[in-house]
Design a protein around this motif. Sequence first.
Motif, short mmCIF file in Angstrom:
data_model
loop_
_atom_site.label_atom_id
_atom_site.label_comp_id
_atom_site.label_asym_id
_atom_site.label_seq_id
_atom_site.Cartn_x
_atom_site.Cartn_y
_atom_site.Cartn_z
N ILE A 1 0.86 -1.18 0.00
CA ILE A 1 0.00 0.00 0.00
C ILE A 1 0.89 1.24 0.00
O ILE A 1 1.78 1.37 0.85
N ILE A 2 0.65 2.13 -0.94
CA ILE A 2 1.44 3.35 -1.06
C ILE A 2 0.52 4.56 -0.95
O ILE A 2 -0.55 4.60 -1.56
N ILE A 3 0.93 5.55 -0.17
CA ILE A 3 0.29 6.86 -0.13
C ILE A 3 1.28 7.87 -0.68
O ILE A 3 2.42 7.94 -0.20
N THR A 4 0.88 8.62 -1.67
CA THR A 4 1.80 9.58 -2.27
C THR A 4 1.58 10.98 -1.70
O THR A 4 0.52 11.29 -1.15
N HIS A 5 2.58 11.82 -1.87
CA HIS A 5 2.38 13.25 -1.66
C HIS A 5 1.66 13.79 -2.89
O HIS A 5 1.40 13.06 -3.86
N GLU A 6 1.30 15.05 -2.87
CA GLU A 6 0.54 15.63 -3.98
C GLU A 6 1.33 15.58 -5.28
O GLU A 6 2.54 15.88 -5.31
N THR A 7 0.63 15.19 -6.32
CA THR A 7 1.22 15.10 -7.66
C THR A 7 0.09 15.18 -8.67
O THR A 7 -1.07 15.32 -8.30
N THR A 8 0.43 15.10 -9.95
CA THR A 8 -0.61 15.16 -10.97
C THR A 8 -1.13 13.77 -11.30
O THR A 8 -0.41 12.77 -11.16
N GLU A 9 -2.36 13.72 -11.77
CA GLU A 9 -2.94 12.44 -12.17
C GLU A 9 -2.18 11.85 -13.36
O GLU A 9 -2.02 10.64 -13.47
N GLU A 10 -1.72 12.72 -14.24
CA GLU A 10 -0.97 12.25 -15.41
C GLU A 10 0.29 11.50 -14.96
O GLU A 10 0.60 10.42 -15.47
N ALA A 11 1.01 12.06 -13.99
CA ALA A 11 2.23 11.41 -13.50
C ALA A 11 1.89 10.06 -12.87
O ALA A 11 2.60 9.07 -13.10
N MET A 12 0.80 10.00 -12.12
CA MET A 12 0.42 8.75 -11.47
C MET A 12 0.09 7.67 -12.50
O MET A 12 0.55 6.53 -12.40
N ARG A 13 -0.70 8.02 -13.47
CA ARG A 13 -1.11 7.02 -14.46
C ARG A 13 0.07 6.51 -15.29
O ARG A 13 0.17 5.32 -15.59
N LEU A 14 0.97 7.41 -15.64
CA LEU A 14 2.15 6.99 -16.39
C LEU A 14 3.04 6.07 -15.56
O LEU A 14 3.57 5.07 -16.06
N ALA A 15 3.21 6.40 -14.27
CA ALA A 15 4.04 5.56 -13.40
C ALA A 15 3.43 4.18 -13.23
O ALA A 15 4.13 3.16 -13.30
N LEU A 16 2.11 4.11 -13.06
CA LEU A 16 1.46 2.82 -12.87
C LEU A 16 1.45 1.99 -14.14
O LEU A 16 1.54 0.76 -14.10
N GLU A 17 1.36 2.65 -15.28
CA GLU A 17 1.47 1.93 -16.55
C GLU A 17 2.85 1.27 -16.67
O GLU A 17 2.96 0.11 -17.10
N THR A 18 3.89 2.00 -16.27
CA THR A 18 5.25 1.45 -16.31
C THR A 18 5.39 0.27 -15.37
O THR A 18 5.97 -0.77 -15.71
#
Length: 441
Positions: free
Chosen positions: A405-422
């Motif tokens: 389980i990961i909780i991130t600091h504030e970031t953009t949705e675009e960055a999150m989706r690209l990271a999870l795709e990778t």
Amino acid sequence: MKPLKLGIAGLGTVGGGLLGLLQANGTHVANIIGREIRVTGISARNQSKERGIAVDGVEWFADPVALARDPSNDVFVELIGGEDGVAKAAVEAALSAKKHVVTANKALLAKHGVELARLAETNGVALNFEAAVAGGIPVIKTLREALGANRVKRVYGILNGTCNYILTQMQSENRAFDDVLKEAQALGYAEADPTFDIGGFDAAHKLALLTSLAFGTRVAFEQIHVEGIQSITQADIEAADSLGYRIKLLGVSMETESGIEARVSPVLINKDSAIAEVSGVTNAVAIDGNFSGNILLVGPGAGAKPTASAVAGDILDIARGLVVPPFVTPVAQLKAHRRAKLDQHYGSYYVRLALYDKPGAMANVAKSMGDRGISLESIVQHRPQTLHAPRGSSRVQNRADQPVIIITHETTEEAMRLALETIEKDGNVTERPQMIRIEEL
């Protein structure tokens, strides 16, 4: 003063509730508004059905459109439902005949609200729809009247009782989604085909109306980002709880620099927030005004009596002579709905990964996040769950799921989706990652 005469089309749960309210409280209503409210015509699919409510002396209409046009009534109450068909035809007929309309039909308004509002304004009549959003909670009146002098910054809430009931039961009784859904269907909280509720579409219809009222834009249901609760698992519920959160299906609409961000989706909210305590089939709507501050309205979001109460409130406004533009701002002045780019949404996120238990897997996850500029607030790893080889197989099973389980600091949705795709493409997870926004309330 002459009685206000009603024609009511649709005698189901809400229609029956309205007739019951007018019969039980008719004298009280007449005393406070100074005139009688009288039902002069009714219409429903089945005239012979036993409804437990006396309708002696009330004219029956087989055709709701004929009732809508009938000169003997002043107000047409549409409780048929459906975004098109006879409901739309009847409402159009009533407005064209210069009759006031009261409706609880969120689907009709989400699709045709602007054109119906224009027709009402052209003919100088009311189009009231308090019961279309959040049942008995007076949120439409609050936005139209009480907060009219405010600039609304954000409107959000629990807009679907079925989803709130399911998530509440999963949380309080440690039960699986499918199990609670079956119970909700047995109790009548969910339909046989529950897609409209659990898929988020019911809430999106309501959010489309709230967005127009809050920000003076044309109703734009198709511009709302919609996610349901089907993907929420007991693992998510438990992980959120351990981290100090509750999971709720929220409709959220707010103005941003790139446009209006309107979305319906599961979110994590701090368990100490007031809206986190709203349980069961109860609804809640919060409005952030620039002078009023945050206002939270909580109450029953459905049911015969609460919804009938909202319909009756609209009728009383008409009896008093109150007629305002349906969406507060006249149709000619409503702005186009400019949709914000959701990939620019900025906030914190919850991520659940089913990670392969192998060297370097977690390091690769952290690198994928870091490469997108995502800072991690916390990482919680649970004991791996060994995956056994199929019975009868001689193959050695050498992997295991390691819940992370990961909780991130504030970031953009675009960055999150690209990271999870990778992360998914790199072969470090056994299933698609789960990502849920964290909403700061």
